[in-house]
Design a protein around this motif. Structure first.
Motif, PDB file in Angstrom:
ATOM      1  N   ALA A 181       3.294   5.586 -20.168  1.00 38.49           N
ATOM      2  CA  ALA A 181       1.913   5.154 -19.919  1.00 38.49           C
ATOM      3  C   ALA A 181       1.063   5.338 -21.171  1.00 38.49           C
ATOM      4  N   TYR A 182       1.239   6.464 -21.851  1.00 38.35           N
ATOM      5  CA  TYR A 182       0.518   6.697 -23.112  1.00 38.35           C
ATOM      6  C   TYR A 182       0.810   5.592 -24.117  1.00 38.35           C
ATOM      7  N   ASN A 183       2.085   5.244 -24.265  1.00 46.37           N
ATOM      8  CA  ASN A 183       2.457   4.212 -25.238  1.00 46.37           C
ATOM      9  C   ASN A 183       1.766   2.882 -24.932  1.00 46.37           C
ATOM     10  N   ALA A 184       1.735   2.510 -23.656  1.00 46.60           N
ATOM     11  CA  ALA A 184       1.089   1.248 -23.280  1.00 46.60           C
ATOM     12  C   ALA A 184      -0.417   1.317 -23.527  1.00 46.60           C
ATOM     13  N   LEU A 185      -1.029   2.415 -23.150  1.00 46.68           N
ATOM     14  CA  LEU A 185      -2.466   2.591 -23.392  1.00 46.68           C
ATOM     15  C   LEU A 185      -2.777   2.551 -24.885  1.00 46.68           C
ATOM     16  N   HIS A 186      -1.977   3.254 -25.655  1.00 46.17           N
ATOM     17  CA  HIS A 186      -2.193   3.354 -27.101  1.00 46.17           C
ATOM     18  C   HIS A 186      -2.117   1.988 -27.764  1.00 46.17           C
ATOM     19  N   ALA A 187      -1.234   1.134 -27.257  1.00 39.09           N
ATOM     20  CA  ALA A 187      -1.072  -0.195 -27.843  1.00 39.09           C
ATOM     21  C   ALA A 187      -2.111  -1.188 -27.337  1.00 39.09           C
ATOM     22  N   VAL A 188      -2.473  -1.082 -26.064  1.00 37.99           N
ATOM     23  CA  VAL A 188      -3.316  -2.096 -25.428  1.00 37.99           C
ATOM     24  C   VAL A 188      -4.803  -1.895 -25.686  1.00 37.99           C
ATOM     25  N   ILE A 189      -5.269  -0.659 -25.713  1.00 43.45           N
ATOM     26  CA  ILE A 189      -6.712  -0.421 -25.838  1.00 43.45           C
ATOM     27  C   ILE A 189      -7.310  -1.063 -27.096  1.00 43.45           C
ATOM     28  N   PRO A 190      -6.679  -0.963 -28.271  1.00 42.93           N
ATOM     29  CA  PRO A 190      -7.247  -1.669 -29.429  1.00 42.93           C
ATOM     30  C   PRO A 190      -7.342  -3.183 -29.209  1.00 42.93           C
ATOM     31  N   GLN A 191      -6.376  -3.754 -28.510  1.00 45.11           N
ATOM     32  CA  GLN A 191      -6.416  -5.186 -28.209  1.00 45.11           C
ATOM     33  C   GLN A 191      -7.591  -5.503 -27.291  1.00 45.11           C
ATOM     34  N   MET A 192      -7.791  -4.682 -26.279  1.00 50.58           N
ATOM     35  CA  MET A 192      -8.908  -4.897 -25.365  1.00 50.58           C
ATOM     36  C   MET A 192     -10.243  -4.767 -26.099  1.00 50.58           C
ATOM     37  N   LYS A 193     -10.353  -3.796 -26.973  1.00 47.47           N
ATOM     38  CA  LYS A 193     -11.587  -3.633 -27.750  1.00 47.47           C
ATOM     39  C   LYS A 193     -11.848  -4.878 -28.593  1.00 47.47           C
ATOM     40  N   GLN A 194     -10.807  -5.404 -29.195  1.00 51.90           N
ATOM     41  CA  GLN A 194     -10.942  -6.571 -30.070  1.00 51.90           C
ATOM     42  C   GLN A 194     -11.419  -7.804 -29.297  1.00 51.90           C
ATOM     43  N   TYR A 195     -10.960  -7.924 -28.040  1.00 51.11           N
ATOM     44  CA  TYR A 195     -11.260  -9.133 -27.265  1.00 51.11           C
ATOM     45  C   TYR A 195     -12.349  -8.922 -26.216  1.00 51.11           C
ATOM     46  N   GLY A 196     -13.074  -7.820 -26.307  1.00 48.92           N
ATOM     47  CA  GLY A 196     -14.260  -7.674 -25.478  1.00 48.92           C
ATOM     48  C   GLY A 196     -14.124  -6.890 -24.188  1.00 48.92           C
ATOM     49  N   GLY A 197     -13.007  -6.210 -23.997  1.00 53.15           N
ATOM     50  CA  GLY A 197     -12.887  -5.354 -22.816  1.00 53.15           C
ATOM     51  C   GLY A 197     -11.674  -5.667 -21.985  1.00 53.15           C
ATOM     52  N   GLY A 198     -11.584  -5.005 -20.836  1.00 47.92           N
ATOM     53  CA  GLY A 198     -10.444  -5.224 -19.959  1.00 47.92           C
ATOM     54  C   GLY A 198     -10.412  -4.213 -18.830  1.00 47.92           C
ATOM     55  N   ALA A 199      -9.378  -4.329 -18.013  1.00 52.15           N
ATOM     56  CA  ALA A 199      -9.195  -3.439 -16.862  1.00 52.15           C
ATOM     57  C   ALA A 199      -7.837  -2.769 -16.955  1.00 52.15           C
ATOM     58  N   ILE A 200      -7.829  -1.455 -16.765  1.00 49.78           N
ATOM     59  CA  ILE A 200      -6.600  -0.668 -16.778  1.00 49.78           C
ATOM     60  C   ILE A 200      -6.408  -0.043 -15.412  1.00 49.78           C
ATOM     61  N   LEU A 201      -5.189  -0.143 -14.907  1.00 47.50           N
ATOM     62  CA  LEU A 201      -4.845   0.489 -13.632  1.00 47.50           C
ATOM     63  C   LEU A 201      -3.559   1.272 -13.815  1.00 47.50           C
ATOM     64  N   ASN A 202      -3.616   2.559 -13.506  1.00 50.85           N
ATOM     65  CA  ASN A 202      -2.447   3.423 -13.623  1.00 50.85           C
ATOM     66  C   ASN A 202      -1.976   3.844 -12.234  1.00 50.85           C
ATOM     67  N   LEU A 203      -0.666   3.790 -12.021  1.00 44.34           N
ATOM     68  CA  LEU A 203      -0.100   4.176 -10.733  1.00 44.34           C
ATOM     69  C   LEU A 203       0.148   5.680 -10.739  1.00 44.34           C
ATOM     70  N   ALA A 204      -0.745   6.406 -10.075  1.00 44.28           N
ATOM     71  CA  ALA A 204      -0.566   7.844  -9.900  1.00 44.28           C
ATOM     72  C   ALA A 204       0.188   8.062  -8.584  1.00 44.28           C
ATOM     73  N   SER A 205      -0.198   9.039  -7.796  1.00 46.32           N
ATOM     74  CA  SER A 205       0.510   9.337  -6.548  1.00 46.32           C
ATOM     75  C   SER A 205      -0.262  10.406  -5.798  1.00 46.32           C
ATOM     76  N   ILE A 206      -0.020  10.476  -4.488  1.00 50.43           N
ATOM     77  CA  ILE A 206      -0.560  11.604  -3.732  1.00 50.43           C
ATOM     78  C   ILE A 206      -0.062  12.929  -4.300  1.00 50.43           C
ATOM     79  N   ALA A 207       1.100  12.888  -4.985  1.00 48.97           N
ATOM     80  CA  ALA A 207       1.656  14.102  -5.588  1.00 48.97           C
ATOM     81  C   ALA A 207       0.786  14.643  -6.709  1.00 48.97           C
ATOM     82  N   ALA A 208      -0.174  13.849  -7.175  1.00 52.62           N
ATOM     83  CA  ALA A 208      -1.096  14.327  -8.213  1.00 52.62           C
ATOM     84  C   ALA A 208      -2.116  15.303  -7.652  1.00 52.62           C
TER      85      ALA A 208
END
Length: 254
Positions: A114-141
């Motif tokens: 998840a970190y790797n995807a966030l690390h790669a995608v966030i700069p792209q989202m910033k460049q293109y004006g934003g975006g939506a991120i959804l992470n699959l957590a769990s009741i176990a959290a």
């Protein structure tokens, strides 16, 4: 059906289970779907079905725990409007039954992936004006689940990362939320039961189903519908939240 018309979505682990349901629904709603999955053959099957239904999708064989691999794929995609961090694995055992190799394997896929995807995608989202991120957590959290030490650790980290990203990137028009499902009936669950409870499959399936007060496991399609809402403009005012989708597990198990 156009809640995601012209949006570009990356879905990790999109080849099966919850990820497949999300990929298919997002494509149906107009998104160009990029599936990142370790099993490219399975992912290609999802892409084929999406294309046959008139949608747009592409498969990228990817080990999400490899940062360079994830970064190269995201760079090649370019603009990214939506990221769904869904890829994950489980482990059965308390801390005494969790070997270092088990802990590292779960961490590398569920947390580092998840970190790797966030690390790669966030700069792209910033460049293109934003975006939506959804992470699959769990009741176990948020609740104690017996014999799920490593898995619970990883999902607690997912929850925390979701909130941190939401706080840090509001000014960049990036929203970040998480979903915390209870048990969802997927092929992974069937395989998990067969592997860990041989000869007790029917008994364990019923036991796990009844652990939700509602009396059954969720369907992947039900998780996908919540994911669609949170990644669409309908949820434009929602960030920094976790959404249990748990059949009453957290608050009604009394």
């Amino acid at each position: 059906m156009s809640k995601l018309k012209d949006k570009v979505a990356i879905i990790t682990g999109g080849g099966s289970g919850i990820g497949r349901a999300i990929s298919e629904l997002f494509a149906k709603e107009g998104a160009k779907v990029h599936i990142l999955d370790l099993n490219a053959e399975v992912g290609q099957g999802v892409v084929t079905d999406i294309l046959a239904a008139g949608g747009s999708a592409e498969i990228h064989g990817c080990n999400v725990s490899d940062q360079a691999e994830v970064a190269a794929i995201v760079s090649a995609i370019g603009r990214v409007d939506i990221l769904v961090n869904n890829a994950g694995i489980a482990h059965v055992g308390n801390i005494e039954k969790c070997a270092e190799a088990d802990f590292e394997r779960v961490f590398n896929v569920n947390v580092k992936g998840a970190y790797n995807a966030l690390h790669a995608v966030i700069p792209q989202m910033k460049q293109y004006g934003g975006g939506a991120i959804l992470n699959l957590a769990s009741i176990a959290a948020v609740v104690g689940i017996a014999d799920r030490f490593a898995y619970s650790m990883s999902k607690g980290a997912i929850y925390a990362m979701s909130m941190s990203v939401a706080r840090d990137y509001m000014a960049d028009n990036i929203r970040s939320n998480s979903i915390s499902p209870a048990r969802v009936h997927t092929p992974f669950v069937d395989g998990f039961i067969s592997k860990n409870y041989p000869g007790q499959e029917a008994e364990m399936f019923e036991k796990l189903s009844q652990s939700q007060p509602i009396g059954r496991m969720a369907k992947p399609e039900e998780i996908a519908k919540l994911a669609l809402f949170l990644c669409s403009d309908d949820a434009a005012f929602i960030t920094g939240n976790d959404y249990p989708i748990d059949g009453g597990f957290i608050k009604l198990n009394n």
